[in-house]
Design a protein around this motif. Structure first.
Motif, PDB file in Angstrom:
ATOM      1  N   CYS A 178       0.895  -1.173   0.153  1.00 31.45           N
ATOM      2  CA  CYS A 178       0.006   0.257  -0.089  1.00 31.45           C
ATOM      3  C   CYS A 178       0.915   1.274  -0.107  1.00 31.45           C
ATOM      4  O   CYS A 178       0.557   2.413   0.671  1.00 31.45           O
ATOM      5  CB  CYS A 178      -1.155  -0.076   1.177  1.00 31.45           C
ATOM      6  SG  CYS A 178      -2.127  -1.216   1.133  1.00 31.45           S
ATOM      7  N   ARG A 219      -5.505  -8.534   0.158  1.00 33.77           N
ATOM      8  CA  ARG A 219      -6.396  -8.675  -0.745  1.00 33.77           C
ATOM      9  C   ARG A 219      -6.123  -9.521  -1.879  1.00 33.77           C
ATOM     10  O   ARG A 219      -5.751  -9.172  -2.965  1.00 33.77           O
ATOM     11  CB  ARG A 219      -6.807  -7.094  -1.310  1.00 33.77           C
ATOM     12  CG  ARG A 219      -7.239  -6.348  -0.328  1.00 33.77           C
ATOM     13  CD  ARG A 219      -7.788  -5.051  -0.727  1.00 33.77           C
ATOM     14  NE  ARG A 219      -8.609  -4.291   0.520  1.00 33.77           N
ATOM     15  CZ  ARG A 219      -9.013  -3.177   0.368  1.00 33.77           C
ATOM     16  NH1 ARG A 219      -8.815  -2.464  -0.582  1.00 33.77           N
ATOM     17  NH2 ARG A 219      -9.543  -2.953   1.479  1.00 33.77           N
ATOM     18  N   CYS A 279      -7.408   1.728  -3.829  1.00 38.17           N
ATOM     19  CA  CYS A 279      -6.582   0.496  -3.643  1.00 38.17           C
ATOM     20  C   CYS A 279      -6.303   0.222  -5.066  1.00 38.17           C
ATOM     21  O   CYS A 279      -6.878   0.101  -6.056  1.00 38.17           O
ATOM     22  CB  CYS A 279      -7.462  -0.707  -2.999  1.00 38.17           C
ATOM     23  SG  CYS A 279      -6.770  -2.463  -3.314  1.00 38.17           S
ATOM     24  N   SER A 311      -1.377   3.902  -2.113  1.00 40.09           N
ATOM     25  CA  SER A 311      -2.605   3.175  -2.238  1.00 40.09           C
ATOM     26  C   SER A 311      -3.272   3.429  -0.626  1.00 40.09           C
ATOM     27  O   SER A 311      -2.590   3.238   0.337  1.00 40.09           O
ATOM     28  CB  SER A 311      -2.760   1.727  -2.667  1.00 40.09           C
ATOM     29  OG  SER A 311      -2.021   1.635  -3.829  1.00 40.09           O
ATOM     30  N   ARG A 312      -4.303   3.552  -0.846  1.00 40.06           N
ATOM     31  CA  ARG A 312      -5.479   3.406   0.481  1.00 40.06           C
ATOM     32  C   ARG A 312      -4.695   4.409   1.568  1.00 40.06           C
ATOM     33  O   ARG A 312      -4.687   3.955   2.658  1.00 40.06           O
ATOM     34  CB  ARG A 312      -5.250   1.875   0.883  1.00 40.06           C
ATOM     35  CG  ARG A 312      -5.688   0.945  -0.040  1.00 40.06           C
ATOM     36  CD  ARG A 312      -5.868  -0.275   0.659  1.00 40.06           C
ATOM     37  NE  ARG A 312      -6.818  -0.512   1.622  1.00 40.06           N
ATOM     38  CZ  ARG A 312      -6.914  -1.364   2.768  1.00 40.06           C
ATOM     39  NH1 ARG A 312      -6.023  -2.212   2.593  1.00 40.06           N
ATOM     40  NH2 ARG A 312      -7.755  -1.430   3.647  1.00 40.06           N
TER      41      ARG A 312
END
Lengths: 146, 592
Positions: free
Chosen positions: B324, B367, B336, B327-328
């Motif tokens: 991440c 994920r 994401c 991201s996020r």
């Protein structure tokens, strides 16, 4: 509900591709916004005749929102928002001459990606019109005739 | 055609060819140091010496310079040849005792040590003149040549002084068989441009490139650089050596106008630049690398030949992978990036497989959404990768360059840290930097994450609000390869469906002119963005007429018509005014 119990009625004229999409997205995303704005969808903000806004005020709206795609270039039809850009300042001048406070009319741009901005506009504009009180021109007119 | 024999084998060759050319083509090994297929043979190193028999006569000749002749018999490994090559190598080894290529060749011929005296153990040049020929014949710069003669002979620029004739192309260093020529500052310059290793000016952009053909980087290609410097365009080795004759320097970029029925945008994504997040020390330590840099390193065609190495050239013992990155994260991107969890797991596997290092994965949520992905995650855990649930917050570089990753382990509920040799940043996927410009060109919108907006998130995920324009892959949202393939196939099918129908269904939402009301004022003509309104001369004046195929139904003309002659179908004045009345009177009715 405000202290005096007044809830403004606001009409929003939104273009199909940008601001209507944003308002739709704001609803789908369950964003908190007051229920005072009723939306009339048109294909392009360039379709919005100044007469529509006057009609809305005449019919008893306390505030009006006109919103389309960001200029330049965001307009689905290329340049419809430029027409809005030209018409709305003229209408603003006319509304002032009619004695309608500038705070009752908002025009601007919100893209389909700006659901958050739409929800914020609804909140802020409703609060602003609520503070101005009802646009009670009929009663005012009647009292003047008496 | 000339007929002759090499090592007893019959050969046919053109009269212009040399023995070496024919032997090389047939895969017969003849050692050379001063030979280059794109340069005139010179016969300097003498290693290609072979024995040529012609009738009863025999002589030792250099294969690189000896043209084939009818009826000769060539011996590449006769006793005389081996004896000669041994002597040559012994002399070379005495001159250049520390050049690996000479040491290897000498060993091949059974020589460990030369019996001759070494003058200068640091001497690397064998005076083969390959660099001189490259500079003069190929590049055309003429910056270096031999000077002096006999035992003082040396290669260099005029008067052995720095020369501005040299264009710094590096061709001499590349062709030098013994590594005697070094380009000063090369490593630093290359490292800045391409942190994980240089490629040559002509290269295949990636192993998956489609079409899989090489391209020329004209900024570093000697042919183009000499051309730009006003010299005769030099080099052209690739053109000379390409047997298919596929290299053409005259090809220029072309702009082609095409009339098309549908457009699929597949402009892809950009890598998130971890430089934007200072806390991860990217750019401050060479051992903090992004996911894509790791891919380059672990590629067998990459700079380390596929080995996982730290900047110090050692196998790492502890490696951290931070998920991440970009991201996020409200400080960079909220979305994401979807692909990073899986590539981070794959990279953990590669590190374990190739180095057996301890691997720490710092993740927020894993994920693993696709088919077989969760199973892969299980497998990686079984391989002994240590999973730390919590965002990697910071990479600290101490004064010795050691790296410490700090994070909060949310399962333990306390801060943790790990000292590692290498950090891989699972950098995310962002929209292309020119996405706004492209969106304007095609009249489509973008969502708040910057990617192109689909017409409907569930039902029309590869359509746009502009007819005939479709989206494929990561330009619409981050997605992995299987999802991209599916998305792209769907977009292609939709484009084909549109075209193969043969006719286009247009929306009924268009404008219409009531010619009994139209006064012919022409106000609407200039307003129409599609030039869909024509002026039809009639009765001395004329009326406007809407072309139904061109009209897109924006209604701008209807709003402007002073005579009210234009109706925007489905959005007529009457309808909208009735909506206003309906809205406000209904509310009034309910309120009272």
């Amino acid at each position: 509900m405000s202290e005096n119990g007044f809830e403004p009625r606001i009409v929003g004229f939104l273009c199909n591709w940008c601001t209507y999409a944003a308002s739709d997205a704001a609803g789908v995303a369950r964003m908190q916004q007051p229920p005072n704005v009723d939306v009339i969808r048109v294909m392009c903000s360039g379709r919005i005749e100044p007469a529509f806004i006057l009609k809305a005020f005449a019919e008893g709206a306390d505030g009006v929102i006109v919103s389309g795609c960001h200029p330049p270039g965001d307009c689905h039809y290329g340049e419809g928002n430029f027409k809005t850009f030209r018409r709305m300042p003229l209408l603003e001048a006319l509304l002032a001459q009619y004695g309608i406070e500038p705070g009752r009319f908002h025009w601007g741009w919100i893209s389909g990606a700006e659901a958050v901005k739409w929800a914020a506009l609804v909140r802020d504009f409703t609060a602003q019109v609520r503070a101005l009180g009802p646009l009670d021109w009929k009663r005012e007119l009647a009292s003047k005739e008496d | 055609m000339i007929r002759f024999k090499i090592d007893g084998q019959e050969f046919q060759a053109d009269p212009e060819e040399t023995i070496l050319q024919v032997a090389r083509r047939a895969g017969i090994k003849i050692p050379t140091l001063c030979y280059h297929p794109a340069l005139e043979p010179y016969g300097a190193c003498r290693l290609c010496t072979v024995e040529v028999r012609w009738g009863r006569r025999s002589s030792l000749e250099t294969a690189c310079t000896y043209p084939v002749r009818e009826g000769i018999e060539v011996e590449t490994m006769s006793e005389a040849v081996i004896r000669t090559r041994r002597m040559i190598l012994e002399l070379m080894l005495a001159r250049c005792p520390n050049v690996p290529v000479i040491q290897d060749l000498a060993r091949e011929y059974g020589i460990e040590k030369s019996r001759f005296k070494t003058d200068d153990p640091d001497e690397n040049c064998i005076l083969c003149g390959l660099c001189v020929r490259a500079c003069n014949e190929l590049v055309g710069a003429g910056a270096i040549n031999f000077s002096s003669r006999g035992i003082t002979r040396v290669v260099g620029p005029p008067f052995l002084e720095q020369t501005d004739v040299c264009i710094g192309c590096g061709a001499c260093a590349i062709v030098c068989p013994t590594g005697a020529i070094q380009i000063v500052g090369e490593e630093a310059a290359i490292y800045e441009a391409l942190p994980l290793g240089p490629t040559s000016a002509i290269h295949v952009p990636s192993l998956q490139a489609v079409p899989r053909v090489p391209v020329i980087d004209t900024d570093v290609c000697i042919h183009f650089r000499t051309g730009e410097l006003g010299m005769e365009p030099g080099c052209g080795v690739c053109e000379k050596l390409c047997e298919a004759g596929a290299v053409d320097f005259s090809v220029q970029d072309e702009l082609v106008d095409l009339d098309v029925g549908a457009i699929i945008l597949a402009t892809g994504f950009a890598d998130f630049d971890p430089m934007n997040l200072e806390q991860y020390a990217f750019g401050r330590s060479p051992n903090v690398i992004s996911g894509i840099e790791f891919e380059r390193m672990s590629n067998s065609a990459g700079p380390t030949g596929g080995q996982i190495l730290t900047a110090e050239g050692k196998k790492p013992e502890r490696v951290a992978i931070i998920h991440c990155v970009g991201s996020r994260d409200k400080h960079s991107n909220e979305h994401c990036s979807r692909v990073c969890c899986m590539y981070a797991l794959k990279q953990a596997h590669l590190v374990r497989d190739k180095t057996n290092a301890e691997v720490f994965e710092f993740y927020m949520d894993m994920r693993t959404f696709g088919k077989g992905y969760e199973e892969f995650y299980e497998r990686i855990q079984e391989e002994g990768v240590i999973m730390v649930r919590g965002r990697g917050t910071e990479v600290v570089v101490d004064k010795d360059g050691r790296l410490t990753v700090k994070a909060e382990d949310t399962n333990l509920g306390r801060p943790v840290s790990a000292t590692v040799d290498m950090v891989i940043l699972g950098a995310g996927v962002v929209a292309q930097p020119d996405a706004a410009e492209v969106a304007q060109i095609f009249g489509i919108s973008r969502s708040s994450d910057g990617f192109f907006m689909e017409a409907h998130p569930k039902l029309r995920p590869f359509h746009t609000n502009t007819d005939g324009i479709f989206l494929a892959g990561n330009c619409q949202a981050p997605r992995d390869i299987p999802d991209t393939v599916a998305h792209a196939n769907a977009a292609a099918a939709e484009a084909l469906a549109l075209m193969s129908a043969g006719e286009v269904t247009i929306a009924p939402t268009i404008a219409w002119v009531d010619d009994t009301l139209c006064s012919g004022c022409k106000t609407c003509l200039d307003l129409c963005p599609y030039k869909a309104i024509a002026f039809i001369a009639r009765d001395g004046t004329g009326v406007a007429e809407v072309n139904e195929a061109l009209c897109k139904g924006c209604g701008t003309c209807a709003a402007a018509c002073p005579a009210g002659a234009i109706t925007a179908r489905h959005f007529t004045d009457a309808q909208i005014l009735a909506q206003i009345e309906g809205l406000l009177r209904a509310i009034e009715g309910v309120a009272t």
